[in-house]
Design a protein around this motif. Structure first.
Motif, short mmCIF file in Angstrom:
data_model
loop_
_atom_site.label_atom_id
_atom_site.label_comp_id
_atom_site.label_asym_id
_atom_site.label_seq_id
_atom_site.Cartn_x
_atom_site.Cartn_y
_atom_site.Cartn_z
N UNK A 1 0.83 -1.21 0.00
CA UNK A 1 0.00 0.00 0.00
C UNK A 1 0.86 1.26 0.00
N UNK A 2 1.95 1.24 0.77
CA UNK A 2 2.85 2.39 0.82
C UNK A 2 3.53 2.61 -0.52
N UNK A 3 3.96 1.51 -1.16
CA UNK A 3 4.63 1.61 -2.46
C UNK A 3 3.69 2.21 -3.51
N UNK A 4 2.42 1.80 -3.47
CA UNK A 4 1.44 2.37 -4.41
C UNK A 4 1.31 3.88 -4.19
N UNK A 5 1.27 4.29 -2.94
CA UNK A 5 1.17 5.72 -2.63
C UNK A 5 2.41 6.48 -3.10
N UNK A 6 3.60 5.88 -2.89
CA UNK A 6 4.83 6.52 -3.36
C UNK A 6 4.83 6.67 -4.88
N UNK A 7 4.35 5.64 -5.58
CA UNK A 7 4.30 5.69 -7.04
C UNK A 7 3.36 6.80 -7.51
N UNK A 8 2.20 6.90 -6.87
CA UNK A 8 1.23 7.93 -7.25
C UNK A 8 1.80 9.33 -7.07
N UNK A 9 2.50 9.54 -5.96
CA UNK A 9 3.07 10.86 -5.69
C UNK A 9 4.17 11.21 -6.70
N UNK A 10 5.03 10.26 -7.01
CA UNK A 10 6.12 10.54 -7.95
C UNK A 10 5.59 10.72 -9.38
N UNK A 11 4.57 9.96 -9.75
CA UNK A 11 3.98 10.12 -11.09
C UNK A 11 3.36 11.51 -11.23
N UNK A 12 2.74 12.00 -10.16
CA UNK A 12 2.17 13.36 -10.19
C UNK A 12 3.26 14.39 -10.47
N UNK A 13 4.42 14.22 -9.82
CA UNK A 13 5.51 15.17 -10.02
C UNK A 13 6.04 15.10 -11.44
#
Length: 207
Positions: free
Chosen positions: A181-193
């Protein structure tokens, strides 16, 4: 409790040590795998604000890298942002792989304990039954207390092994799910950037 440990034989020492290690890992991971510490909620917004204001210098980038795992990933991407989208994504993926490795620290040990503890209990069962049959061969079936002692040792180690293994396995699965779940959140944040940064660059180029 001391009587149970004594009755269980020398294998109980290994089972107890396994339980102590498993408990220490669980406490450490529960403290470490805090989503708000790993991916602070407003970090991306703050980084984007600094980028828009032209305030993202080397010192701020270094501070971002040291602030949190998400900051470490974002800093890796920003450090290569002007080399193109693909280079930025590659640097983010490399940093993310190191972050995930850190998140999964000690989980192999916890999984190993969950697998080994029942086997230690089973070994205790086998050792106890060997003692029982050895006493039967030496004295016959007349000495019930000796036989009961061997069977008791076998049952105690089996129960102790399962008592350690079941919570260890449950916590191992829990941590794996939490990390996913944390990895998915990290991916979403970096993709936004990445999307925000390069979509803006493309818009400027098209003007």
């Amino acid at each position: 409790m001391l009587e149970l440990l004594t009755a269980g034989g020398w294998l109980m020492i290994l089972i107890v040590l396994s339980s102590v290690v498993a408990l220490a890992i669980c406490i450490e991971r529960l403290y470490t795998l805090n989503p708000k510490k790993i991916a602070p909620p407003h970090l991306l917004a703050m980084v984007w604000k600094q980028l828009k204001a032209g305030e993202m210098d080397a010192n701020r980038l270094k501070a971002l890298k040291q602030s949190s795992p998400l900051g470490r990933i974002l800093a890796a991407g920003l450090g290569n942002a002007y080399h193109g989208r693909e280079v930025m994504k590659e640097s983010i993926e490399e940093a993310a792989s190191h972050v995930v490795h850190d998140l999964e620290r000690y989980l192999n040990t916890l999984g190993t304990i969950a697998a080994i503890a029942p086997l230690l209990g089973l070994l205790g069962t086998v050792v106890g039954m060997i003692k029982v049959f050895a006493e039967i061969m030496a004295q016959g079936t007349g000495n019930a207390s000796v036989l009961a002692g061997g069977i008791s040792e076998a049952l105690i180690t089996t129960a102790a092994g399962l008592t350690v293994a079941i919570p260890a396995l449950a916590m191992h699965r829990y941590f794996i799910g939490k990390i996913d779940a944390i990895v998915v959140e990290l991916e979403q944040e970096t993709i936004k950037l990445v999307d925000a940064l390069h979509s803006e660059d493309n818009a400027e180029e098209n003007r």
